[in-house]
Design an enzyme around this catalytic site. Structure first.
Site, PDB file in Angstrom:
ATOM      1  N   ASP A  62       0.832  -1.200   0.000  1.00 46.37           N
ATOM      2  CA  ASP A  62       0.000   0.000   0.000  1.00 46.37           C
ATOM      3  C   ASP A  62       0.874   1.260   0.000  1.00 46.37           C
ATOM      4  O   ASP A  62       1.908   1.312   0.681  1.00 46.37           O
ATOM      5  CB  ASP A  62      -0.917  -0.014   1.230  1.00 46.37           C
ATOM      6  CG  ASP A  62      -2.087   0.926   1.088  1.00 46.37           C
ATOM      7  OD1 ASP A  62      -3.224   0.444   0.971  1.00 46.37           O
ATOM      8  OD2 ASP A  62      -1.871   2.162   1.086  1.00 46.37           O
ATOM      9  N   GLY A 111     -15.893   2.121   4.409  1.00 50.90           N
ATOM     10  CA  GLY A 111     -14.636   2.831   4.218  1.00 50.90           C
ATOM     11  C   GLY A 111     -13.916   2.522   2.919  1.00 50.90           C
ATOM     12  O   GLY A 111     -12.732   2.840   2.773  1.00 50.90           O
ATOM     13  N   GLN A 112     -14.613   1.912   1.966  1.00 55.11           N
ATOM     14  CA  GLN A 112     -13.972   1.590   0.686  1.00 55.11           C
ATOM     15  C   GLN A 112     -13.798   2.852  -0.146  1.00 55.11           C
ATOM     16  O   GLN A 112     -14.742   3.628  -0.329  1.00 55.11           O
ATOM     17  CB  GLN A 112     -14.831   0.577  -0.091  1.00 55.11           C
ATOM     18  CG  GLN A 112     -14.193   0.125  -1.405  1.00 55.11           C
ATOM     19  CD  GLN A 112     -15.016  -0.954  -2.111  1.00 55.11           C
ATOM     20  OE1 GLN A 112     -16.122  -1.289  -1.675  1.00 55.11           O
ATOM     21  NE2 GLN A 112     -14.482  -1.488  -3.187  1.00 55.11           N
ATOM     22  N   HIS A 172     -10.732  -5.669  -2.836  1.00 49.21           N
ATOM     23  CA  HIS A 172      -9.358  -5.957  -2.416  1.00 49.21           C
ATOM     24  C   HIS A 172      -9.327  -6.325  -0.949  1.00 49.21           C
ATOM     25  O   HIS A 172     -10.129  -5.844  -0.147  1.00 49.21           O
ATOM     26  CB  HIS A 172      -8.426  -4.772  -2.679  1.00 49.21           C
ATOM     27  CG  HIS A 172      -8.938  -3.465  -2.157  1.00 49.21           C
ATOM     28  ND1 HIS A 172      -9.939  -2.762  -2.803  1.00 49.21           N
ATOM     29  CD2 HIS A 172      -8.605  -2.737  -1.073  1.00 49.21           C
ATOM     30  CE1 HIS A 172     -10.192  -1.650  -2.133  1.00 49.21           C
ATOM     31  NE2 HIS A 172      -9.410  -1.619  -1.061  1.00 49.21           N
ATOM     32  N   LEU A 173      -8.374  -7.185  -0.607  1.00 47.79           N
ATOM     33  CA  LEU A 173      -8.098  -7.521   0.780  1.00 47.79           C
ATOM     34  C   LEU A 173      -6.918  -6.666   1.231  1.00 47.79           C
ATOM     35  O   LEU A 173      -5.948  -6.495   0.482  1.00 47.79           O
ATOM     36  CB  LEU A 173      -7.679  -8.997   0.910  1.00 47.79           C
ATOM     37  CG  LEU A 173      -8.747 -10.082   1.036  1.00 47.79           C
ATOM     38  CD1 LEU A 173      -9.703 -10.060  -0.142  1.00 47.79           C
ATOM     39  CD2 LEU A 173      -8.093 -11.448   1.186  1.00 47.79           C
ATOM     40  N   HIS A 174      -7.009  -6.144   2.458  1.00 47.78           N
ATOM     41  CA  HIS A 174      -5.850  -5.524   3.102  1.00 47.78           C
ATOM     42  C   HIS A 174      -5.231  -6.571   4.016  1.00 47.78           C
ATOM     43  O   HIS A 174      -5.925  -7.128   4.884  1.00 47.78           O
ATOM     44  CB  HIS A 174      -6.261  -4.340   3.983  1.00 47.78           C
ATOM     45  CG  HIS A 174      -6.876  -3.175   3.271  1.00 47.78           C
ATOM     46  ND1 HIS A 174      -6.214  -1.989   3.083  1.00 47.78           N
ATOM     47  CD2 HIS A 174      -8.113  -3.004   2.732  1.00 47.78           C
ATOM     48  CE1 HIS A 174      -7.003  -1.122   2.446  1.00 47.78           C
ATOM     49  NE2 HIS A 174      -8.166  -1.723   2.234  1.00 47.78           N
TER      50      HIS A 174
END
Ligand code: 5GP
Length: 114
Positions: free
Chosen positions: A31, A93-94, A100-102
């Site tokens: 990220d 909060g997207q 996607h995975l964090h």
């Protein structure tokens, strides 16, 4: 490819990222604004806008994304544990409309989350 959001541009290699893993189904990269010492995003190459759009036919794909998270957690040394987060839509909060995975690790996390 007509890249219309930042993740499509990243998948099209129009924006450089630090790749952590890539295969036929997904791309994982670090990220740009890490929220922990390890913060990797894992996204399918196929466009799925958000978690709520998943259907039974996506079961193998979402399983694969999670198994990539397991492998990356091992590779990146997250032996004490880690957190996997999926933000869904505005209230979740997207900010980027591509599922996607964090994968977050390297520090303890509070519960409940903010
Ligand atoms: P979301 O808020 O949609 O769950 O997560 C989007 C994530 O993408 C954020 O953590 C944000 O920092 C990350 N991000 C946005 N643009 C870029 C970029 O251009 N490069 C990288 N590596 N990460 C990005």
């Amino acid at each position: 490819m007509l890249a219309t959001n930042v993740f499509l541009k990243i998948l099209a290699k129009d924006i450089p990222v630090r790749v952590a893993h890539e295969d036929d189904l997904c791309l994982a990269f670090h990220d740009a604004h890490p929220q922990a010492p390890v913060h990797v995003l894992i996204l399918p190459k196929r466009v799925i806008r958000t978690h709520a759009d998943l259907v039974p036919a996506d079961a193998a794909l979402i399983g694969h994304l999670n198994l990539v998270a397991v492998e990356l957690a091992k590779e990146l040394g997250l032996t004490a544990g880690y957190r996997v987060v999926v933000n869904c839509d505005d209230a979740g909060g997207q900010t980027v409309p591509h599922l996607h995975l964090h994968l977050l690790g390297g520090r303890p996390f509070d519960w409940p989350p903010g």
